[in-house]
Design a protein around this motif. Structure first.
Motif, PDB file in Angstrom:
ATOM      1  N   ALA A  64       7.813   5.490  15.072  1.00 58.32           N
ATOM      2  CA  ALA A  64       7.592   4.576  13.943  1.00 58.32           C
ATOM      3  C   ALA A  64       6.092   4.391  13.759  1.00 58.32           C
ATOM      4  N   ALA A  65       5.699   3.859  12.625  1.00 60.79           N
ATOM      5  CA  ALA A  65       4.285   3.563  12.367  1.00 60.79           C
ATOM      6  C   ALA A  65       4.186   2.181  11.758  1.00 60.79           C
ATOM      7  N   TYR A  66       3.053   1.531  12.009  1.00 62.20           N
ATOM      8  CA  TYR A  66       2.813   0.199  11.431  1.00 62.20           C
ATOM      9  C   TYR A  66       1.549   0.242  10.583  1.00 62.20           C
ATOM     10  N   CYS A  67       1.673  -0.176   9.320  1.00 63.62           N
ATOM     11  CA  CYS A  67       0.544  -0.173   8.381  1.00 63.62           C
ATOM     12  C   CYS A  67       0.336  -1.587   7.845  1.00 63.62           C
ATOM     13  N   ARG A  68      -0.932  -1.972   7.732  1.00 65.06           N
ATOM     14  CA  ARG A  68      -1.237  -3.309   7.230  1.00 65.06           C
ATOM     15  C   ARG A  68      -2.624  -3.337   6.601  1.00 65.06           C
ATOM     16  N   VAL A  69      -2.748  -4.101   5.504  1.00 66.58           N
ATOM     17  CA  VAL A  69      -4.053  -4.494   4.964  1.00 66.58           C
ATOM     18  C   VAL A  69      -3.981  -5.991   4.719  1.00 66.58           C
ATOM     19  N   SER A  70      -5.141  -6.662   4.798  1.00 66.03           N
ATOM     20  CA  SER A  70      -5.146  -8.121   4.769  1.00 66.03           C
ATOM     21  C   SER A  70      -5.233  -8.707   3.368  1.00 66.03           C
ATOM     22  N   THR A  71      -5.602  -7.918   2.360  1.00 63.31           N
ATOM     23  CA  THR A  71      -5.669  -8.422   0.993  1.00 63.31           C
ATOM     24  C   THR A  71      -5.008  -7.418   0.064  1.00 63.31           C
ATOM     25  N   GLN A  72      -4.778  -7.853  -1.174  1.00 64.09           N
ATOM     26  CA  GLN A  72      -4.160  -6.975  -2.171  1.00 64.09           C
ATOM     27  C   GLN A  72      -5.158  -6.528  -3.225  1.00 64.09           C
ATOM     28  N   GLU A  73      -6.439  -6.483  -2.859  1.00 66.40           N
ATOM     29  CA  GLU A  73      -7.443  -5.967  -3.769  1.00 66.40           C
ATOM     30  C   GLU A  73      -7.238  -4.466  -3.963  1.00 66.40           C
ATOM     31  N   GLU A  75      -9.126  -1.783  -3.724  1.00 64.95           N
ATOM     32  CA  GLU A  75      -9.561  -0.841  -2.696  1.00 64.95           C
ATOM     33  C   GLU A  75      -8.682  -0.931  -1.461  1.00 64.95           C
ATOM     34  N   GLN A  76      -8.163  -2.129  -1.184  1.00 63.50           N
ATOM     35  CA  GLN A  76      -7.279  -2.291  -0.041  1.00 63.50           C
ATOM     36  C   GLN A  76      -5.915  -1.683  -0.318  1.00 63.50           C
ATOM     37  N   VAL A  77      -5.473  -1.794  -1.567  1.00 58.85           N
ATOM     38  CA  VAL A  77      -4.205  -1.166  -1.941  1.00 58.85           C
ATOM     39  C   VAL A  77      -4.275   0.335  -1.705  1.00 58.85           C
ATOM     40  N   GLY A  78      -5.408   0.956  -2.073  1.00 60.80           N
ATOM     41  CA  GLY A  78      -5.589   2.388  -1.830  1.00 60.80           C
ATOM     42  C   GLY A  78      -5.576   2.707  -0.356  1.00 60.80           C
ATOM     43  N   SER A  79      -6.232   1.883   0.460  1.00 61.29           N
ATOM     44  CA  SER A  79      -6.240   2.074   1.905  1.00 61.29           C
ATOM     45  C   SER A  79      -4.837   1.979   2.473  1.00 61.29           C
ATOM     46  N   PHE A  80      -4.065   1.031   1.959  1.00 61.90           N
ATOM     47  CA  PHE A  80      -2.692   0.844   2.446  1.00 61.90           C
ATOM     48  C   PHE A  80      -1.832   2.063   2.127  1.00 61.90           C
ATOM     49  N   VAL A  84       0.132   4.701   4.819  1.00 61.33           N
ATOM     50  CA  VAL A  84       1.558   5.043   4.761  1.00 61.33           C
ATOM     51  C   VAL A  84       1.737   6.554   4.620  1.00 61.33           C
ATOM     52  N   ARG A  85       0.974   7.162   3.724  1.00 62.42           N
ATOM     53  CA  ARG A  85       1.075   8.606   3.481  1.00 62.42           C
ATOM     54  C   ARG A  85       0.677   9.392   4.732  1.00 62.42           C
ATOM     55  N   HIS A  86      -0.405   8.987   5.369  1.00 62.93           N
ATOM     56  CA  HIS A  86      -0.903   9.688   6.560  1.00 62.93           C
ATOM     57  C   HIS A  86       0.135   9.695   7.671  1.00 62.93           C
ATOM     58  N   ASP A 105       3.066  -4.362   6.155  1.00 65.31           N
ATOM     59  CA  ASP A 105       2.689  -5.729   5.769  1.00 65.31           C
ATOM     60  C   ASP A 105       1.464  -5.600   4.880  1.00 65.31           C
ATOM     61  N   GLU A 106       1.671  -5.756   3.571  1.00 55.69           N
ATOM     62  CA  GLU A 106       0.573  -5.588   2.624  1.00 55.69           C
ATOM     63  C   GLU A 106       0.066  -6.945   2.168  1.00 55.69           C
ATOM     64  N   GLY A 107      -1.258  -7.161   2.281  1.00 55.70           N
ATOM     65  CA  GLY A 107      -1.853  -8.410   1.846  1.00 55.70           C
ATOM     66  C   GLY A 107      -1.561  -9.573   2.771  1.00 55.70           C
ATOM     67  N   ILE A 108      -1.361  -9.284   4.082  1.00 50.48           N
ATOM     68  CA  ILE A 108      -1.036 -10.324   5.051  1.00 50.48           C
ATOM     69  C   ILE A 108      -2.101 -10.354   6.130  1.00 50.48           C
ATOM     70  N   SER A 109      -2.596 -11.557   6.453  1.00 49.00           N
ATOM     71  CA  SER A 109      -3.601 -11.700   7.510  1.00 49.00           C
ATOM     72  C   SER A 109      -2.994 -11.366   8.857  1.00 49.00           C
ATOM     73  N   ALA A 110      -3.826 -10.804   9.751  1.00 51.45           N
ATOM     74  CA  ALA A 110      -3.337 -10.412  11.073  1.00 51.45           C
ATOM     75  C   ALA A 110      -3.710 -11.400  12.150  1.00 51.45           C
ATOM     76  N   THR A 111      -4.235 -12.571  11.764  1.00 53.67           N
ATOM     77  CA  THR A 111      -4.667 -13.519  12.780  1.00 53.67           C
ATOM     78  C   THR A 111      -3.501 -13.941  13.654  1.00 53.67           C
ATOM     79  N   THR A 112      -2.325 -14.130  13.073  1.00 58.40           N
ATOM     80  CA  THR A 112      -1.110 -14.374  13.840  1.00 58.40           C
ATOM     81  C   THR A 112      -0.006 -13.492  13.267  1.00 58.40           C
ATOM     82  N   VAL A 113       1.083 -13.336  14.029  1.00 58.40           N
ATOM     83  CA  VAL A 113       2.166 -12.457  13.597  1.00 58.40           C
ATOM     84  C   VAL A 113       3.269 -13.218  12.872  1.00 58.40           C
ATOM     85  N   LYS A 114       3.126 -14.543  12.722  1.00 57.68           N
ATOM     86  CA  LYS A 114       4.214 -15.342  12.156  1.00 57.68           C
ATOM     87  C   LYS A 114       4.575 -14.919  10.740  1.00 57.68           C
ATOM     88  N   LYS A 115       3.578 -14.578   9.921  1.00 61.90           N
ATOM     89  CA  LYS A 115       3.844 -14.224   8.529  1.00 61.90           C
ATOM     90  C   LYS A 115       4.026 -12.727   8.327  1.00 61.90           C
TER      91      LYS A 115
END
Length: 400
Positions: A64-73, A75-80, A84-86, A105-115
């Motif tokens: 499995a793979a885990y992908c995340r970016v912290s904002t939905q801007e 440039e971040q959407v492209g990174s996300f 996923v593609r990679h 998890d797109e546009g979610i902060s990684a400070t905690t895993v609750k969200k």
């Protein structure tokens, strides 16, 4: 007699000669045996049958793979999307791997895993025995809280069989065998420190924009306002009418409790979308300076970057901008409401004037010839009417 011998010299030479000859003999014998084996096609190695069966029947590794970016801007959407593609191509391109899922998890902060619902689902699937290996871009993508990172890695390594985690950027695969524990701890600490520094930089930028009067505060749960696609603050007419109703009702003598009950009875949903209104919600709308066009910023702030919990600001500067945006309520009406809120909080007589014996409400006439007059309830007894008139007289005396 011959010349005496030197026993030490002789014995030393004899021992050296003997050892050297024996070593040479063993070396020659070994070489002869190797040459003989080579002439007879060497030694045939026969692996155990069980090992052969295991190698032939070994199933594909469930990856499995885990992908995340912290904002939905953008440039971040492209990174996300690239993450996923990679990982999809990498897993599907390995014949020994089988793709389980790309957890996201797109546009979610990684400070905690609750969200981070995608992350939580991945850990749950690993515990259920659905995953053998997890791929992720870096430790900072896996999490930025050292406690959460280590706790989740310990959960995965304690499974039977353990689930490994590969961090691509750091070129580390965590298997729980203790080899990379110290390095993981250090890198997790660095990720948390990076998160803290980023949080402080963002806060500094926000406070600078507040001081310059250009900060775009959130109106997500502020009734009557919304931001258009340009980020401009715009009045929403339907909700603005609810705000006007609340202010008009209060200026006419209704209590926040009565206003909340009336809105609930009329089927108007609260700013949070609830069917019932609370007294606290009505009171907060009455006290909100944004409805008269002003903006008081940093009334709350995030004290701990790990929890993201907002607390009432009693320690930092606040920033006030008058006539910041278009008002829903006239400034003079808003100021009247603030005065009434303050007076009715401190004056028991005015409280009784607004709400008599928890049953009988005195209403003011809004317009016409009798504008400003109070309407007496026909159900009041003579004693209650006398009490009401006494309260009115006392109130007028106190305001002179």
């Amino acid at each position: 007699m011959a010349k005496p011998l030197d026993p030490k010299k002789i014995e030393s030479a004899r021992q050296y000669s003997s050892c050297a000859e024996r070593r040479e003999q063993r070396r020659k014998l070994m070489q002869d045996e190797i040459a003989e084996n080579q002439r007879s096609n060497g030694v045939i190695v026969i692996p155990p049958k069980k090992l052969q069966e295991v190698q032939q029947e070994r199933p594909k590794l469930r990856v499995a793979a885990y992908c995340r970016v912290s904002t939905q801007e953008e440039e971040q959407v492209g990174s996300f999307d690239m993450q996923v593609r990679h990982f999809t191509q990498r897993i599907e391109g390995n014949p020994d791997w089988e793709l389980v899922e790309i957890y996201q998890d797109e546009g979610i902060s990684a400070t905690t895993v609750k969200k981070r619902l995608g992350f939580q689902k991945m850990i749950a699937d690993a515990v259920d025995g659905k995953i053998d290996l997890i791929l992720t871009k870096s430790i900072s993508r896996f999490g930025r809280n050292i406690v959460d990172i280590l706790d989740n890695l310990n959960v995965l390594s304690a499974l039977n069989p353990p689930v490994s985690v590969e961090f691509e950027t750091e070129h580390i695969t965590y298997t729980g065998d203790g080899k990379n524990n110290l390095l993981i701890v250090l890198l997790s600490a660095l990720a948390e420190m990076e998160s803290q520094q980023k949080s402080e930089a963002i806060k500094a930028g926000i406070r600078w924009r507040m001081a310059e009067g250009i900060y775009k505060f959130s109106v997500q749960n502020t009734l009557g306002f919304y931001r258009d696609h340009f980020g401009r603050l715009v009045i929403e007419p339907t909700e603005a009418r609810i705000v006007e109703y609340i202010y008009e009702s209060y200026l006419e003598g209704a209590t926040p409790s009565e206003i909340a009950a009336a809105l609930t009875e009329q089927g108007i949903k609260s700013p949070m979308g609830n069917d019932s209104w609370s007294v606290g919600t009505v009171r907060s709308i009455l006290r909100n300076e944004k409805y008269c066009g002003d903006a008081l910023m940093q009334k709350t702030y995030t004290k701990d970057f790990r929890t993201h919990k907002s607390v009432k600001n009693t320690d930092l500067n606040m920033y006030f901008k008058e006539n910041h945006h278009t008002a829903i309520i006239k400034k003079e009406d808003w100021l009247k409401v603030q005065k009434l809120l303050s007076e009715r909080h401190t004056s028991p007589h005015k409280a009784k004037l607004r709400f008599l014996s928890n049953r009988f409400v005195a209403h003011r006439v809004k317009d016409g010839l009798f504008k400003g007059y109070l309407i007496l309830d026909s159900r009041w007894s003579p004693a209650e009417r006398q009490e009401f008139m006494k309260i009115v007289d006392d109130t007028q005396d106190n305001t002179k």
